[in-house]
Design an enzyme around this catalytic site. Structure first.
Site, mmCIF file in Angstrom:
data_model
loop_
_atom_site.group_PDB
_atom_site.id
_atom_site.type_symbol
_atom_site.label_atom_id
_atom_site.label_comp_id
_atom_site.label_asym_id
_atom_site.label_seq_id
_atom_site.Cartn_x
_atom_site.Cartn_y
_atom_site.Cartn_z
ATOM 1 C CG ASN A 9 -1.799 1.194 1.339
ATOM 2 O OD1 ASN A 9 -1.874 1.984 0.405
ATOM 3 N ND2 ASN A 9 -2.480 1.337 2.466
ATOM 4 C CE LYS A 11 -0.530 3.347 4.588
ATOM 5 N NZ LYS A 11 -0.557 3.522 6.047
ATOM 6 C CG HIS A 97 -6.210 2.014 4.787
ATOM 7 N ND1 HIS A 97 -5.868 2.968 5.721
ATOM 8 C CD2 HIS A 97 -5.169 1.151 4.721
ATOM 9 C CE1 HIS A 97 -4.657 2.688 6.180
ATOM 10 N NE2 HIS A 97 -4.212 1.587 5.595
ATOM 11 C CD GLU A 99 -3.482 5.624 6.430
ATOM 12 O OE1 GLU A 99 -3.379 5.674 5.188
ATOM 13 O OE2 GLU A 99 -2.598 5.118 7.160
ATOM 14 C CD GLU A 169 -4.003 -2.314 7.101
ATOM 15 O OE1 GLU A 169 -2.875 -2.553 6.656
ATOM 16 O OE2 GLU A 169 -4.630 -1.280 6.817
ATOM 17 N N GLY A 175 1.825 2.399 10.807
ATOM 18 C CA GLY A 175 2.789 3.485 10.673
ATOM 19 C C GLY A 175 3.442 3.882 11.992
ATOM 20 C CB SER A 215 4.487 -1.686 12.135
ATOM 21 O OG SER A 215 4.094 -0.334 12.338
ATOM 22 N N GLY A 236 2.492 -0.976 4.348
ATOM 23 C CA GLY A 236 2.648 0.425 3.981
ATOM 24 C C GLY A 236 4.117 0.790 3.843
ATOM 25 N N GLY A 237 4.676 1.391 4.882
ATOM 26 C CA GLY A 237 6.043 1.921 4.845
ATOM 27 C C GLY A 237 7.078 0.992 4.228
#
Ligand code: PGA
Length: 253
Positions: A9, A11, A97, A99, A169, A175, A215, A236-237
């Site tokens: 992802n 983002k 998601h 967010e 999640e 994050g 994470s 993500g990251g």
């Protein structure tokens, strides 16, 4: 074996050039995927066509949008419909998601409508669920996630849910560098499977791929993915760094 999926992802990160370079680096890792393993790139809308083109020769690599609108078509300036996504070759769509739920006020009903539109347009939803920290601290995460599933998925047929993809999640792990322990992940994934088995049946529940997100990194993916009910991750990251994401792909069961 049900599908094991490493889903990136991105983002709202990376320019087109950076995204194409990253995709190239991941493909040139030449990882041999088994039939039950998939890699999914969740990219910004403007990159869908380019990333799809980049992966087209590779089996088991797919492209995903990060959202779609909950209306079919019409005067919704700036929004992107499921039909539009299908027309540019999109395979998956991340739906709900945290967010989007938080910053864009997406509610259960909208998410249910988005999922219906995905099915109508031959897109595979990746349905996200997960509790905030306050709910975890009150130990009410099971009920919280059950409500999310009930309100957005329970109108679907057995057939639609067979092979469906859910991403758990926990918001407090997204994050933050703070991962759920593999035991916490397993516990919730088993709960999600039980909820689906009670509403539908065991076969349906067993066919659903349940990804963990929050994470996931190169150094914890193997342990988390080795849990019985964890079928890969939504990342993500760490999906923005080729070496990290390659290790995560290699950690799939
Ligand atoms: P993270 O994000 O891996 O950076 O925690 C996961 C996600 O939001 O999908």
């Amino acid at each position: 074996m049900r599908k094991q999926i490493a889903a990136a992802n991105w983002k709202m990160n990376l320019t087109l050039d950076q995204g194409i370079k990253l995709t190239g680096e991941i493909l040139s890792g030449n990882i041999e995927l088994h039939d039950h393993q998939q890699v999914v790139f969740g990219v910004p809308f403007p990159y869908l066509i380019a990333v799809k083109d980049k992966i087209k020769e590779k089996a088991n690599y797919f492209v995903s949008a990060q959202n779609c609108y909950f209306q079919k078509s019409g005067a919704y300036t700036g929004e992107v419909s499921a039909e539009i996504l299908n027309s540019v070759g999109t395979d998956y769509v991340i739906i709900g998601h945290s967010e989007r739920r938080e910053y864009f006020n997406e509610n259960h009903q909208m998410l249910a409508e988005k999922i219906n539109l995905c099915f109508e347009n031959k897109l595979k939803p990746i349905f996200c669920c997960g509790e905030p920290l306050s709910v975890r601290e009150a130990n009410e995460q099971n009920d919280y996630v059950e409500t999310q599933l009930k309100e957005s998925l329970f109108h679907l047929s057995e057939q639609q849910l067979t092979g469906f993809v859910i991403a758990y999640e926990p918001i407090w792990a997204i994050g933050t560098g703070k991962t759920a322990s593999s035991a916490q992940a397993q516990e919730m994934h088993a709960h999600i499977r039980n909820v689906m088995a009670s509403k539908y049946n065991n076969d349906v529940a067993e066919s659903i791929s349940i990804l963990y997100g929050g994470s996931v990194k190169a150094n914890n993916a193997k342990e988390i993915f080795s849990e019985k009910d964890v079928d890969g991750g939504l990342v993500g990251g760490a999906s923005l760094v080729a070496s990290e994401f390659l290790t995560i792909i290699q950690s799939l069961k």
